[in-house]
Motif scaffolding. Sequence first.
Motif, PDB file in Angstrom:
ATOM      1  N   ILE A  58       0.864  -1.189   0.000  1.00  0.00           N
ATOM      2  CA  ILE A  58       0.000   0.000   0.000  1.00  0.00           C
ATOM      3  C   ILE A  58       0.896   1.233   0.000  1.00  0.00           C
ATOM      4  N   THR A 110       1.137   5.678  -1.148  1.00  0.00           N
ATOM      5  CA  THR A 110       0.366   6.894  -1.399  1.00  0.00           C
ATOM      6  C   THR A 110       0.218   7.090  -2.903  1.00  0.00           C
ATOM      7  N   VAL A 132       2.582   3.570   3.107  1.00  0.00           N
ATOM      8  CA  VAL A 132       1.575   4.030   4.063  1.00  0.00           C
ATOM      9  C   VAL A 132       1.792   3.344   5.409  1.00  0.00           C
ATOM     10  N   TRP A 180      -4.756   6.082  -1.710  1.00  0.00           N
ATOM     11  CA  TRP A 180      -3.814   4.962  -1.611  1.00  0.00           C
ATOM     12  C   TRP A 180      -3.867   4.088  -2.856  1.00  0.00           C
TER      13      TRP A 180
END
Length: 571
Positions: free
Chosen positions: A202, A204, A211, A247
């Motif tokens: 994950i 940004t 993240v 995300w």
Amino acid sequence: MDLSRREFLSVLGAAAAAGFPLGREANAAEVDALYDVPRYGNVHLLHLTDCHAQLLPVYFREPSVNLGVGPASGQLPHVVGEKLLKLAGFGRGTREAYAYTCLDFERAARQYGKVGGFAHLATLVKRLKAGRPGALLLDGGDTWQGSATALWTGAQDMVDAAKLLGVDVMTGHWEFTYGIERVKQIVEKDFAGRIDFLAQNIKTADFGDPVFKPYALKQMNGATVAIVGQAFPYTPIANPRWQVADWTFGIQETELQQVVDQARAAGAQAVVLLSHNGMDVDLKLASRVTGIDVILGGHTHDGMPVPVTVKNAGGQTLVTNAGSNGKFLGVLDLDVQQGRVTGLRYKLLPVFAGLLPADAEMAGYIAKVRAPFAAKLAEPLAVSEGLLYRRGNFNGSFDQLILDAMMDVRGAQIAFSPGFRWGTSVLPGQAITREHVMDQTAITYPWSTLTEMSGEMIKTVLEDVADNLFNPDPYYQQGGDMVRVGGLTYTCDPLAGAGRRISDMRLGGRPIDATKIYKVAGWAPVGEAAKDSGPPIWEVVEAWLKDQRTVALRRLNQPRLVGMEGNAGLA
């Protein structure tokens, strides 16, 4: 506090003397046979996944249809019923048969009782930790969603339950449907210093920054183990993108290899991937990424009685999946010597509420957190004459109930219901309560819809979902099971190519006209424009149930299958 074996048996005896329901066949010898797992090695990991916010024991029927296509045909996890019993060496009518298959489900459920429940799970965790110094508890995700109380408390009930259970590491999927801000609040405040929330995949959306932490190094009994997190890669596709707009997700195979290499360079002598990919994706991933010793998987709800060993360029990786709804707890013991894993043992334990006494502290917490909602949850809406369940590639009887309710209440010719895998079971003769309905529908985007669709568009929808389920490349399988269909009948050929799996669509026996417009009901729209498009699905179902009062056995609307004769995924 850890619970020794002697203390465990003392609690078991006291619970029986106090009238706690331990089941007709419960005794110390049977408990030992199931739950006395000898310690091995020096690295100890316990694994649960996909509990879907079920704090109390439940009934949960395993699938009778879990088709494997292409290389997956006949291979785990696509083996069900008698074939699974034979593969695992379990006898028909045993506790293990009840836990792992749908066979004789109603009889077995009445004999062996409910499964799971955090109070019973807590007792098992303490028992296992007592003989495993430094053992870690890993949570594979789908923990904060799936019940009324989780929805109504913004997942707080499950967050506090996870901390009380002693979860050390977690990754996620349905967690993200609470939105970015709520997830960050929990991870940064509730979990701070207690639980590592990991997800290497994950980033940004603007600059591609991580993240969450990609991995955590843990020291245990002279060994260093790396736990790498892999969140569900297709969250913005299977669930609303607007809930995680900032995300990006994805499998990110290349990046995962880099993370594993970094963990090894940082001193990891063993690497475990805590995954929410789904088992088919994990099997492919294990063949392509090197340096991972074990993948503890989730998402597809497959209770695997035996793990699968996958060879790759760097050696081999063990792949497992630990079921759902709190039914199972995985026990992984690694022997790490001279900087590497020299041996391992894995066992998946069914959690029988009738054999494991409730942990007093957890039981007290659950009673307290549920108290404000107890009367609302327990309200009976109707009585079911047949078994209600959700699970299987194409339909379940509770799914059929939802379809029938939508068509009746919304005045639709056809209904679509998502192929969700979560949702508890209701035995014949049981009252269907509001809690049972919420167990099937508790999501943050619950709106029901009523749209006009051409016959051509209906086929496009079915083809698209079928490709998600039956694409021979696991990396293109992006969601749950097949969309459930009410009113419309069709034929499905899972082995056909994209766009050619669905045929002979009919409504009332008449072929669907590609140019004709049909009224179609549905729910759980993922588009942001569909917010508040109609009443929440639970209101639709509740209204229908109250009008019915007694619900007859549902006749499943299943497609006619082509080319699946002898498939091990058909019970």
